[in-house]
Enzyme design. Structure first.
Site, PDB file in Angstrom:
ATOM      1  N   SER A  93       4.590  -4.112   1.656  1.00 51.47           N
ATOM      2  CA  SER A  93       4.296  -3.510   0.452  1.00 51.47           C
ATOM      3  C   SER A  93       4.811  -4.615  -0.691  1.00 51.47           C
ATOM      4  CB  SER A  93       5.098  -2.523   0.137  1.00 51.47           C
ATOM      5  OG  SER A  93       5.116  -2.047  -1.094  1.00 51.47           O
ATOM      6  N   TYR A 118      12.834   2.265   0.767  1.00 50.25           N
ATOM      7  CA  TYR A 118      11.482   1.650   1.049  1.00 50.25           C
ATOM      8  C   TYR A 118      11.459   0.297   0.853  1.00 50.25           C
ATOM      9  CZ  TYR A 118       6.154   1.797   1.020  1.00 50.25           C
ATOM     10  OH  TYR A 118       4.948   1.500   1.295  1.00 50.25           O
TER      11      TYR A 118
END
Length: 268
Positions: free
Chosen positions: A129, A142
């Site tokens: 990501s 995350y």
């Protein structure tokens, strides 16, 4: 002979879009899902696999080798989101996130590497990501799990290169998928020190995903990487601003970059 592709988390979102794209291009695609029996509309086979369960990974890989004789491309796509002030995220939820986003892909790679060494070739694509390149407020866990996967990939890439195996990261920005619905949200606690700022940030994050890019962009990018005989270590797929944010982090002083992020998330 068509290449054999394994995609974890292939029943929805980016995994499904990539699988359908590659299927139409003539690849032999196997997707995975924790509950494949619940999915009736997949145009490629879905095997039962939970990245938190090493035995299910071994069984799925063995089934693919038994049916197709090889595994050419592995796309580590299964992942989950998590949001919240770090202070208020239960430690067990932090561990659960790393089990899926970090330890899961490691187990998948360990399962397929012996076969790829036998073949003297193979490609592993880890979906990370753009959030993994920076610590984002209320997305700390995350960012950390995806950032850890980026670094593991860099190291492993050098360890297996002499076997003819390529490993790369693809870092997407915000895409219109169901990740927001499936992620763990630490609840907004009435009277919490973070109530106002986290509430505003959470609404903004959901809006970014809802207005994200079409997952077909990722499918196109991954198809290009598979066709490349010598893929790079890192790819970014997202809007210009999302990709530019990584460049800014590299060139700006830490405090200047932090100010930009805090302004973006309305934390100033």
């Amino acid at each position: 002979m068509s290449k054999v592709v394994l995609i974890t988390g292939g029943s929805s979102g980016i995994g499904k879009a990539v699988g359908e794209f590659l299927h139409h291009k003539g690849f032999t695609v196997y997707g995975t899902s924790r509950n494949p029996e619940r999915i009736s509309n997949s145009i490629f086979p879905l095997l039962q696999l939970d990245v938190r369960d090493p035995e299910s990974i071994q069984l799925a890989v063995a089934e693919i080798i038994q049916k197709s004789g090889r595994v050419d491309v592995v796309i580590n796509n299964a992942g989950v989101g998590i949001t919240g002030p770090l202070e208020e995220i239960p430690t067990q939820e932090i561990k659960n996130n790393f089990e899926t986003n970090f330890f899961g892909p490691i187990e998948v790679m360990k399962a397929v590497l012996p076969q790829m060494r036998l073949q003297k070739e193979g490609l592993i694509i880890n979906i990370t990501s753009i959030a993994g390149y920076m610590g984002l407020p209320y997305r700390s866990v995350y960012s950390a799990s995806k950032g850890a996967l980026e670094l593991i990939t860099e190291a492993l890439r050098m360890e297996v290169k002499s076997f003819g195996i390529h490993i790369t990261n693809v870092a997407p920005g915000d895409f219109a998928t169901n990740i927001a619905a499936g992620r763990f949200h630490a609840p907004i606690i009435k009277g919490s020190a973070y109530e106002r700022t986290y509430g505003k940030s959470l609404a903004m994050m959901d809006e970014h995903v809802n207005h994200g890019s079409n997952p077909d962009e990722m499918a196109n990018a991954i198809f290009g990487i598979i066709q490349n005989p010598a893929p790079k270590g890192h790819y970014k797929v997202g809007s210009f601003l999302q990709k530019f944010s990584i460049v800014l982090k590299r060139i700006l002083p830490d405090k200047s970059y932090e100010k930009i992020l805090m302004k973006h998330y309305k934390l100033h």
